[in-house]
Scaffold this motif. Sequence first.
Motif, PDB file in Angstrom:
ATOM      1  N   ILE A   1      -4.659 -12.493  -0.328  1.00  0.00           N
ATOM      2  CA  ILE A   1      -4.344 -11.102  -0.701  1.00  0.00           C
ATOM      3  C   ILE A   1      -2.974 -10.710  -0.144  1.00  0.00           C
ATOM      4  O   ILE A   1      -2.192 -10.031  -0.803  1.00  0.00           O
ATOM      5  N   ALA A   2      -2.698 -11.179   1.065  1.00  0.00           N
ATOM      6  CA  ALA A   2      -1.398 -10.878   1.681  1.00  0.00           C
ATOM      7  C   ALA A   2      -0.259 -11.431   0.826  1.00  0.00           C
ATOM      8  O   ALA A   2       0.812 -10.818   0.728  1.00  0.00           O
ATOM      9  N   ALA A   3      -0.507 -12.578   0.169  1.00  0.00           N
ATOM     10  CA  ALA A   3       0.532 -13.164  -0.687  1.00  0.00           C
ATOM     11  C   ALA A   3       0.813 -12.256  -1.884  1.00  0.00           C
ATOM     12  O   ALA A   3       1.952 -12.140  -2.336  1.00  0.00           O
TER      13      ALA A   3
ATOM     14  N   GLN B   1       6.612  -3.817   2.554  1.00  0.00           N
ATOM     15  CA  GLN B   1       7.077  -3.813   3.948  1.00  0.00           C
ATOM     16  C   GLN B   1       6.666  -2.522   4.621  1.00  0.00           C
ATOM     17  O   GLN B   1       7.157  -1.472   4.239  1.00  0.00           O
ATOM     18  N   PRO B   2       5.754  -2.538   5.579  1.00  0.00           N
ATOM     19  CA  PRO B   2       5.027  -3.721   6.040  1.00  0.00           C
ATOM     20  C   PRO B   2       3.904  -4.091   5.079  1.00  0.00           C
ATOM     21  O   PRO B   2       3.471  -3.262   4.279  1.00  0.00           O
ATOM     22  N   ASN B   3       3.442  -5.329   5.192  1.00  0.00           N
ATOM     23  CA  ASN B   3       2.356  -5.813   4.344  1.00  0.00           C
ATOM     24  C   ASN B   3       1.026  -5.304   4.912  1.00  0.00           C
ATOM     25  O   ASN B   3       0.687  -5.614   6.056  1.00  0.00           O
ATOM     26  N   PRO B   4       0.271  -4.528   4.127  1.00  0.00           N
ATOM     27  CA  PRO B   4      -0.992  -3.991   4.671  1.00  0.00           C
ATOM     28  C   PRO B   4      -2.003  -5.090   4.988  1.00  0.00           C
ATOM     29  O   PRO B   4      -2.932  -4.870   5.760  1.00  0.00           O
ATOM     30  N   HIS B   5      -1.827  -6.278   4.368  1.00  0.00           N
ATOM     31  CA  HIS B   5      -2.790  -7.367   4.548  1.00  0.00           C
ATOM     32  C   HIS B   5      -2.330  -8.422   5.546  1.00  0.00           C
ATOM     33  O   HIS B   5      -2.961  -9.473   5.652  1.00  0.00           O
ATOM     34  N   ALA B   6      -1.230  -8.190   6.232  1.00  0.00           N
ATOM     35  CA  ALA B   6      -0.780  -9.126   7.276  1.00  0.00           C
ATOM     36  C   ALA B   6      -0.098  -8.298   8.360  1.00  0.00           C
ATOM     37  O   ALA B   6       1.086  -8.009   8.268  1.00  0.00           O
ATOM     38  N   SER B   7      -0.862  -7.909   9.346  1.00  0.00           N
ATOM     39  CA  SER B   7      -0.303  -7.064  10.401  1.00  0.00           C
ATOM     40  C   SER B   7      -0.761  -7.548  11.767  1.00  0.00           C
ATOM     41  O   SER B   7      -1.573  -8.466  11.864  1.00  0.00           O
ATOM     42  N   HIS B   8      -0.271  -6.904  12.787  1.00  0.00           N
ATOM     43  CA  HIS B   8      -0.661  -7.263  14.150  1.00  0.00           C
ATOM     44  C   HIS B   8      -2.127  -6.970  14.431  1.00  0.00           C
ATOM     45  O   HIS B   8      -2.651  -7.335  15.476  1.00  0.00           O
ATOM     46  N   LEU B   9      -2.823  -6.306  13.485  1.00  0.00           N
ATOM     47  CA  LEU B   9      -4.255  -6.041  13.678  1.00  0.00           C
ATOM     48  C   LEU B   9      -5.110  -7.234  13.264  1.00  0.00           C
ATOM     49  O   LEU B   9      -6.307  -7.259  13.532  1.00  0.00           O
TER      50      LEU B   9
ATOM     51  N   ASP C   1       5.058   4.536   4.388  1.00  0.00           N
ATOM     52  CA  ASP C   1       4.799   5.004   3.030  1.00  0.00           C
ATOM     53  C   ASP C   1       3.829   4.003   2.386  1.00  0.00           C
ATOM     54  O   ASP C   1       4.238   3.072   1.706  1.00  0.00           O
ATOM     55  N   MET C   2       2.546   4.181   2.623  1.00  0.00           N
ATOM     56  CA  MET C   2       1.529   3.213   2.198  1.00  0.00           C
ATOM     57  C   MET C   2       0.363   3.980   1.587  1.00  0.00           C
ATOM     58  O   MET C   2      -0.175   4.884   2.214  1.00  0.00           O
ATOM     59  N   LYS C   3       0.015   3.635   0.360  1.00  0.00           N
ATOM     60  CA  LYS C   3      -1.091   4.335  -0.285  1.00  0.00           C
ATOM     61  C   LYS C   3      -2.134   3.307  -0.666  1.00  0.00           C
ATOM     62  O   LYS C   3      -1.881   2.391  -1.448  1.00  0.00           O
ATOM     63  N   THR C   4      -3.334   3.424  -0.123  1.00  0.00           N
ATOM     64  CA  THR C   4      -4.397   2.443  -0.385  1.00  0.00           C
ATOM     65  C   THR C   4      -5.150   2.779  -1.664  1.00  0.00           C
ATOM     66  O   THR C   4      -5.683   3.888  -1.779  1.00  0.00           O
ATOM     67  N   PRO C   5      -5.206   1.851  -2.637  1.00  0.00           N
ATOM     68  CA  PRO C   5      -5.998   2.121  -3.839  1.00  0.00           C
ATOM     69  C   PRO C   5      -7.503   2.125  -3.534  1.00  0.00           C
ATOM     70  O   PRO C   5      -7.923   1.525  -2.562  1.00  0.00           O
TER      71      PRO C   5
END
Length: 123
Positions: free
Chosen positions: A77-79, A85-93, A119-123
């Motif tokens: 999914i991260a791919a 930027q930043p990638n919601p599917h590849a983070s320090h969490l 600036d991130m909006k989750t579907p």
Amino acid sequence: MRRTHAVALLIFGSITAVLTTHVYSQSPPAPGTGHGFLIDKHIAAGLNCSACHAESPPAKAPDTAACTKCHGSYSDIAAKTAQDQPNPHASHLGDIPCASCHHIHQASVTYCAQCHNFDMKTP
Ligand code: HEC
Ligand code: HEC
Ligand code: HEC
Ligand code: HEC
């Protein structure tokens, strides 16, 4: 600051709990009916309740494995969202539960927004 956050979260949590209890104690979402949330896209794709819910009738929230069986692993999914930027599917969490952000029968949230102002909006 921390205290305010904690109180806000508590209030938000209670409202969510009330709304959820209210909606589902009335009637579970019927197949084919839209709710304006992510469930619509899944029903439009021809999926039924058992695509995500192991038990019938559905009684509890499915876990992350129910999502990754179709959408692939976190790195798959991260791919797909690599341009973000930043990638919601590849983070320090790390590989946090999908439900930290995506909901199916209710509005999704953006977990990162607790601490960041992306600036991130989750579907
Ligand atoms: C794409 C996966 C998916 C599909 C398809 C799906 N659900 Fe769900 N369901 C969830 C998730 C995730 C939750 C947890 C709440 C949320 O995130 O919206 C949930 C929660 C529920 C709950 C509440 C359980 C609780 O927490 O008390 C009920 C009831 C439910 N679903 C019924 C249904 C019915 C009926 C259908 C078929 C029309 C259906 N679901 C289809 C993913 C799905
Ligand atoms: C049985 C396969 C299947 C399962 C299980 C499933 N999905 Fe989906 N999902 C799909 C299909 C098909 C679509 C619509 C086509 C697409 O956008 O890929 C979709 C679309 C999406 C989208 C994209 C919406 C958009 O705006 O483009 C998200 C986000 C999503 N699903 C999250 C989830 C989550 C979270 C779960 C677990 C609760 C889940 N899915 C479970 C098949 C599935
Ligand atoms: C930190 C919040 C967050 C988490 C956790 C998260 N997502 Fe997402 N997801 C997003 C955001 C934000 C987008 C929109 C990205 C975009 O539009 O470019 C998205 C988009 C998607 C899409 C559409 C991708 C596409 O463009 O084709 C799918 C599918 C998806 N997520 C599935 C999942 C699954 C499955 C999980 C758990 C394994 C998950 N997400 C965990 C925030 C999250
Ligand atoms: C509990 C708080 C918290 C959450 C939730 C959180 N972060 Fe962070 N994040 C931090 C801290 C603390 C740092 C390190 C200090 C800094 O550089 O701002 C950081 C640093 C970062 C950085 C590098 C610095 C920057 O701002 O560019 C990125 C990128 C990032 N986080 C992305 C995310 C994403 C994506 C999410 C959601 C999936 C997320 N974070 C969720 C606390 C958090």
